[in-house]
Design a protein around this motif. Structure first.
Motif, PDB file in Angstrom:
ATOM      1  N   GLU A  81       0.805  -0.921  -0.024  1.00  0.00           N
ATOM      2  CA  GLU A  81      -0.073  -0.091  -0.012  1.00  0.00           C
ATOM      3  C   GLU A  81       1.018   1.321  -0.084  1.00  0.00           C
ATOM      4  O   GLU A  81       1.834   1.387   0.808  1.00  0.00           O
ATOM      5  CB  GLU A  81      -0.892   0.244   1.114  1.00  0.00           C
ATOM      6  N   ASN A  82       0.411   2.243  -0.924  1.00  0.00           N
ATOM      7  CA  ASN A  82       1.163   3.466  -0.830  1.00  0.00           C
ATOM      8  C   ASN A  82       0.314   4.446  -0.125  1.00  0.00           C
ATOM      9  O   ASN A  82      -0.636   5.017  -0.824  1.00  0.00           O
ATOM     10  CB  ASN A  82       1.552   3.839  -2.424  1.00  0.00           C
ATOM     11  N   SER A  83       0.756   4.808   1.201  1.00  0.00           N
ATOM     12  CA  SER A  83       0.064   5.765   1.885  1.00  0.00           C
ATOM     13  C   SER A  83       0.394   7.000   1.702  1.00  0.00           C
ATOM     14  O   SER A  83      -0.149   8.105   2.467  1.00  0.00           O
ATOM     15  CB  SER A  83      -0.087   5.242   3.230  1.00  0.00           C
ATOM     16  N   GLY A  84       1.373   7.199   0.914  1.00  0.00           N
ATOM     17  CA  GLY A  84       1.952   8.698   0.777  1.00  0.00           C
ATOM     18  C   GLY A  84       1.151   9.699  -0.327  1.00  0.00           C
ATOM     19  O   GLY A  84       0.151   9.203  -0.800  1.00  0.00           O
ATOM     20  N   PHE A  85       1.780  10.587  -0.548  1.00  0.00           N
ATOM     21  CA  PHE A  85       1.110  11.508  -1.556  1.00  0.00           C
ATOM     22  C   PHE A  85       1.811  11.648  -2.595  1.00  0.00           C
ATOM     23  O   PHE A  85       1.421  12.793  -3.696  1.00  0.00           O
ATOM     24  CB  PHE A  85       1.110  13.011  -0.797  1.00  0.00           C
ATOM     25  N   LEU A  86       2.483  10.861  -3.047  1.00  0.00           N
ATOM     26  CA  LEU A  86       3.414  10.713  -4.368  1.00  0.00           C
ATOM     27  C   LEU A  86       3.174   9.396  -4.789  1.00  0.00           C
ATOM     28  O   LEU A  86       3.598   8.355  -3.951  1.00  0.00           O
ATOM     29  CB  LEU A  86       4.912  11.168  -4.099  1.00  0.00           C
ATOM     30  N   PRO A  87       2.994   9.256  -6.084  1.00  0.00           N
ATOM     31  CA  PRO A  87       3.108   7.605  -6.668  1.00  0.00           C
ATOM     32  C   PRO A  87       4.414   7.087  -6.564  1.00  0.00           C
ATOM     33  O   PRO A  87       5.345   7.689  -6.484  1.00  0.00           O
ATOM     34  CB  PRO A  87       2.755   7.965  -8.242  1.00  0.00           C
ATOM     35  N   ILE A  88       4.519   5.848  -6.603  1.00  0.00           N
ATOM     36  CA  ILE A  88       5.613   5.056  -6.446  1.00  0.00           C
ATOM     37  C   ILE A  88       5.655   4.325  -7.872  1.00  0.00           C
ATOM     38  O   ILE A  88       4.599   3.575  -8.270  1.00  0.00           O
ATOM     39  CB  ILE A  88       5.464   3.929  -5.572  1.00  0.00           C
ATOM     40  N   HIS A  89       6.936   4.473  -8.609  1.00  0.00           N
ATOM     41  CA  HIS A  89       7.021   4.127 -10.038  1.00  0.00           C
ATOM     42  C   HIS A  89       8.088   2.947 -10.046  1.00  0.00           C
ATOM     43  O   HIS A  89       9.086   3.241  -9.655  1.00  0.00           O
ATOM     44  CB  HIS A  89       7.495   5.167 -10.786  1.00  0.00           C
TER      45      HIS A  89
END
Lengths: 355, 738
Positions: A81-89
């Motif tokens: 899960e990416n709970s941050g405000f930037l996408p993970i690529h």
């Protein structure tokens, strides 16, 4: 954390950076400076981006069953899960491929996660060695947009699998050889004193005449004989001298050794348990503990704890076991057999020996 | 935006009416609409966010249309909205942006170099170019790194763009001066090590080349090169600069101080006495004397220098080393590194018009000399120093008796008629010696300074002889037309002598203090200098600076002005500022400092600013209302879908809602592993059986296959009931927190 550089791309980047600096040294204005700033900021912003990506990435992994058996295929699940405000690529994984086979997830898989996105990966997994160790995803790799460098970061919570050994007969050969060479009666551990028992059964040809209970036979109008109880004449003790190595130092070599050790121990216990011969097991389970295996149930009990239950609480326990071995070695007795199984052995020592 | 901007740059004047404000505001509005679209897309998918995001444009248009100071705002908001709509709805807009960015980049580069279109000072142009650069980077990454398979998130490039927007961009190229200076400091550090080594071994090896420095000024005339070897270290408590008020601007200005350190002279008692006599004879008061002179002290440490000479400031009256006083100019022993001299001296501003006028008058009028005690008292009154502690009565009497025009200072051996004629032409129109000397000084300063003297012109001559100086002067004035301090000084000395003014060369250092205070000031070999001194009747020896690269006394003047009227000097500058010397020197270039035009900034009207704030508030409220509408719309759509949905759909929606409520209720963060049992654990204990019942129905629905029982109305009712309970609990919980 470890950083890997793509040398060709790094060289290209440095060349572009130098050219940009030269360009800005001759021409001012936004064309040269904005470009130069952009080139200069690629590295620091990438580092910041990777740091934030890793900070907000939650990765959870599990195997659907509580106990895993060596060599068997189970379902393995990775939740991200990416709970941050930037996408993970396109993050990639570093898997524990040396100790388990994950069939549908590979090091080359690239996973992208949008903001607050969850993803789940499922794959069959097969663990190669018995014991308790980490499996699944070990590292995640993040890279900058231009793939100049790649950062390897350890997954904070790896999945610790407890893998039970297979029940084989690898110990039988050793035990047989000991029996033949020493005639210690390991195999003949079935030497029992027979005492008249309290159970009865109908007479059948071959039963001893002296075993007939006439009173009961008269009452029931049928010949009844006492079923003899068997009293143990000798005891067999298996001492499991496991290696004392801290978990952080448990490399593949250790896992292989522990795998063989566990399989051997289980095989030895099964050897006796199968024949319903009581065998005393002395082993470290934090402290030095003793168990008796004399039936299928007691064998299963031992089998269930053996995968992750063999360890020393402290160095004092190691010394205590060594002291106990020394005492048994000195107090040699024909009636009691002590078999020592050593995980770590000196050059030339047998894996299994009678003390 | 970039296209418009490029068009504006290309076709200057087409959008002149709107100017850069239009571009900047259109750019900002476009970014604003994009951000809105992103925010709305969290709630609504598809093309709806594109339309909703540009809705505030209409409101903004009507609000800003009549702002007189920014007439372009209305147009810019509409243009930005249209662009946003076009790009949001256009098929293949992504492809257009990717390939278009490269075309725009090429156009921008052409415009920059072709018509100098972009300026770092102009924020609109800067932001436009920032947007273009991040587009190029993103497109390049997509095309060449990812091979068109998914681009790196644009947020990364947006961060880069945001950071660049805050970094100042200059129109000038990178100024590497600080780096070069840092390099020089490092090199100087390394040089010091080398100097130490070479200094201590200099007794063993003889060098063959001539480097600038104090010890190199004996036999001179050939090619020289500058060295940064530290020869003296000065320590003083005084400021290295003077502060004066500029006459024209009334602003306070800082000016570096300069000091002449002369070698081999020690305490120049004769000159001191004559200087005091000049002041005394013209009744110069303490206040007037302070306009051009004051007491000063400096400690001089010898660094990489070997000499017997005492190198001290001009006007020194008290010298001591290791607490021991002395007055001689040379020592019997060679001074080495670490030797220290403490000097008290009268620091004089020879550029002061007051002093210039005093010299001018003293040299033309007869003087009344004071007696020993009188002069002693006078010096005490003016400088708070008693002359009687410096010069004994016998010495004083001898000075007054013997001190006269030195004949050897008029020796013109070796001078040609041509030089004599030149001297006459320069000084012919002046009636006093001081002005003549200033004229010669000004004349020589037109010559080119150069250390690079051709082989055939290199003459190693002794400057201490008149013939030596004549040779250098002839060569300098009539053949090469260039040289360094040796040549300038020789020429001035000989021209002065030919004009009937006694003159001599002085040897030492001319050091300009830096602007910033330092603990110690390092005087390098390149500051080693020779300069001429002219003798004026009733005044003594006065230094001049004909060497072009060294500042004149006037340019180093303290610019002190008397509070009360004193005999005002007639400007010597006016006398020599004519074109009289130009007939001798062709192609003289003059520096004409042109003042940059004042930059006036338009003041924003407070009323307009307040209005813009109000508009911003209205826009924010409008956006908030849009959010509310979207949320409301989404809720209505969800309700309708639920009402008209099948029991299965209803149960699915109910379970999702229950999960959301439990997540909200749960204080701890937990990762949704996909197990409904995790939700049961976090639910209130009283609800767990009901939850298990509903979740069981859900599992049956999802995994039960075709043969499984269908969802019952009871199960849906139970799910609704759980939702209600959880909802009311959440509200209660929130009110408890409040």
């Amino acid at each position: 954390m470890r950083v890997y550089f793509d040398k060709k791309r790094l060289f290209s980047y440095i060349v572009i950076l130098i050219l940009s600096i030269v360009f800005a040294s001759f021409y001012g204005g936004p064309v040269s400076f904005v470009w130069l700033y952009a080139v200069l900021l690629l590295f620091p912003v990438s580092i910041l981006y990777i740091f934030l990506g890793n900070r907000f990435l939650s990765l959870y992994q599990e195997i659907e069953v509580h106990k895993v058996s060596k060599g068997e295929v189970h379902n393995f699940r990775v939740m991200m899960e990416n709970s941050g405000f930037l996408p993970i690529h396109k993050l990639t994984f570093g898997l524990y491929t040396d100790r388990c086979d994950i069939l549908r997830i590979s090091d080359r898989d690239e996973i992208s996660l949008d903001i607050h996105e969850k993803k789940e990966l499922n794959s069959p997994i097969s663990c190669r060695y018995a014991g308790a160790y980490y499996v699944g995803v070990r590292y995640v790799f993040f890279s900058d947009p231009f793939r100049i460098f790649k950062v390897r970061l350890e997954v904070p919570y790896s999945f610790r699998a407890v893998v039970s050994p297979r029940i084989t007969d690898i110990a039988e050969k050793s035990l047989d050889i000991e029996n033949i060479v020493n005639s210690t009666g390991l195999k003949s551990a079935m030497l029992y004193e027979e005492t008249p028992g309290s159970d009865f059964k109908a007479y059948s040809p071959g039963d001893s005449i002296s075993a007939i209970n006439w009173k009961v036979s008269a009452r029931l109008d049928e010949l009844m004989v006492r079923v003899p109880d068997r009293m143990e004449k000798r005891t067999v003790t298996l001492i499991l001298q496991a290696a004392n190595r801290p978990e952080r130092e448990q490399d593949l070599e250790f896992l292989k050794k522990r795998d063989y050790f566990l399989e051997f121990v289980v095989s030895a216990a099964w050897h006796f348990g199968e024949q319903a011969v009581p065998v005393r097991l002395v082993y470290p389970a934090g402290e030095i503990r003793e168990s008796i295996v004399d039936s299928y149930d007691t064998f299963l009990e031992f089998y269930n704890i053996v995968a992750d239950g063999i360890f020393y609480r402290s160095d004092e326990e190691v010394q205590a076991l060594e002291k106990r071995i020394e005492v048994w070695r000195k107090a040699h007795s024909d009636e009691n057999t002590f078999i020592l199984i050593r995980e770590d052995r000196e050059q030339g020592d047998d894996y299994c020996c009678i003390i | 935006m970039v296209v418009l901007h490029a068009y504006r740059a290309w076709n200057e004047g087409a959008l002149e009416a709107f100017g850069d404000g239009f571009v900047l505001s259109a750019l900002l509005f476009a970014v604003f609409f994009c951000v809105l679209e992103q925010l709305f897309s969290f709630f609504v998918k598809g093309i709806v966010p594109v339309f909703v995001s540009v809705l505030p444009a209409f409101l903004i248009y009507f609000l800003v249309d009549d702002i007189e100071t920014m007439p372009y705002l209305g147009a810019s908001v509409i243009v930005a909205a249209v662009f946003r709509l076009v790009f949001g709805l256009l098929p293949f807009s992504g492809q257009i942006v990717i390939y278009g960015s490269f075309i725009l980049a090429a156009a921008a580069v052409y415009l920059n170099f072709g018509v100098h279109a972009f300026s770092g000072e102009n924020r609109a142009e800067l932001y436009t170019f920032v947007a273009l650069v991040i587009l190029i980077l993103s497109s390049f990454q997509h095309l060449f790194i990812e091979k068109r398979k998914g681009a790196f998130p644009f947020s990364y490039f947006a961060i880069i763009g945001l950071l660049i927007a805050f970094i100042p961009v200059k129109d000038e190229p990178i100024d590497w001066t600080p780096v070069i200076e840092a390099g020089e400091r490092i090199a100087r550090g390394a040089g010091d090590i080398y100097d130490s080594a070479s200094y201590y071994f200099s007794g063993l090896f003889e060098g063959g080349s001539l480097a600038t420095g104090y010890s190199s000024l004996g036999n001179v005339g050939g090619k020289a090169y500058g060295t940064e070897k530290t020869e003296l270290i000065l320590t003083t408590v005084e400021k290295p600069y003077v502060i004066y008020q500029d006459k024209e601007t009334d602003e306070y200005m800082k000016r570096r101080r300069g000091v002449y350190l002369v070698g081999g002279r020690g305490v120049d008692k004769e000159n001191l006495v004559m200087f005091l006599q000049m002041l005394y004879s013209q009744d110069v008061t303490r206040d007037t004397a302070m306009l051009f002179s004051h007491r000063s002290e400096v400690e001089i440490e010898y660094a990489y220098l070997r000499t017997r000479d005492e190198i001290v400031p001009l006007g020194s009256y008290k010298l001591s080393t290791m607490g021991k006083e002395f007055d001689s100019g040379t020592s019997t022993l060679i001074h080495k590194k670490g030797y220290r001299v403490k000097a008290s001296f009268l620091d004089m501003d020879f550029g002061s018009p007051y002093l210039a006028e005093l010299i001018r008058q003293a040299s033309t009028e007869s003087a009344t000399y004071a007696a020993y005690d009188e002069l002693g008292d006078y010096m005490k009154e003016v400088y708070s120093v008693d002359l009687r502690n410096i010069v004994s009565e016998a010495e004083f009497e001898q000075i007054m008796k013997e001190y006269s025009e030195p004949e050897e200072a008029l020796d013109t051996t070796g001078c040609s008629d041509e030089m004599k004629e030149l001297a006459g032409r320069i000084t012919g129109s002046f009636d006093n010696d001081y002005d003549k000397a200033r004229a010669i000084e000004e004349f020589l300063r037109q010559y080119t300074y150069s250390l690079d003297i051709a082989e055939e012109d290199a003459q190693n001559v002794d400057m201490n002889t008149a013939s030596g100086m004549s040779k250098l002067a002839e060569l300098f004035l009539f053949k090469t037309g260039k040289g360094y301090c040796i040549h300038y000084t020789s020429a001035m000395v000989m021209l002065l002598r030919l004009s009937g003014i006694p003159a001599r060369p002085a040897l030492g250092f001319c050091y300009l203090y830096p602007f910033e205070e330092e603990e110690a000031y390092r005087v390098s070999g390149s500051s080693a200098h020779t300069w001429p001194e002219a003798y004026f009747e009733n005044v003594g020896w006065v230094p001049f600076e004909p060497t072009a690269t060294y500042p004149t006394a006037q340019s180093l003047s303290w610019n002190k002005v008397a509070k009360e009227a004193v005999p005002e000097a007639e400007g010597i500058g006016e006398a020599v500022s004519g074109d009289w010397y130009k007939e001798y020197i062709d192609d003289v270039a003059f520096f004409d400092p042109s003042e940059p035009g004042e930059v006036t900034e338009e003041e924003t009207d407070a009323g307009e600013a307040w209005r813009i704030v109000k508009i911003a508030v209205i826009v924010v409220l409008c956006v908030a209302a849009l959010f509310g509408l979207l949320l409301l719309g989404a809720a209505i759509v969800r309700n309708l879908r639920y009402r008209h949905g099948s029991p299965e759909q209803k149960l699915r929606m109910d379970v999702e809602q229950i999960k959301k409520l439990i997540r909200r209720h749960s204080r701890e963060d937990f990762l949704d592993r996909g197990f409904l049992s995790d939700y049961v654990k976090r639910a209130p204990e009283s609800l767990r059986p009901e939850l298990e019942y509903v979740f069981g129905a859900f599992y049956r629905l999802e995994y039960g296959g075709q043969g499984a029982n269908s969802v019952t109305s009871e199960e849906i009712a139970k799910a609704r009931e759980i939702q209600d309970i959880l909802g009311s609990r959440n509200k209660k919980h929130e009110s408890e927190i409040r």
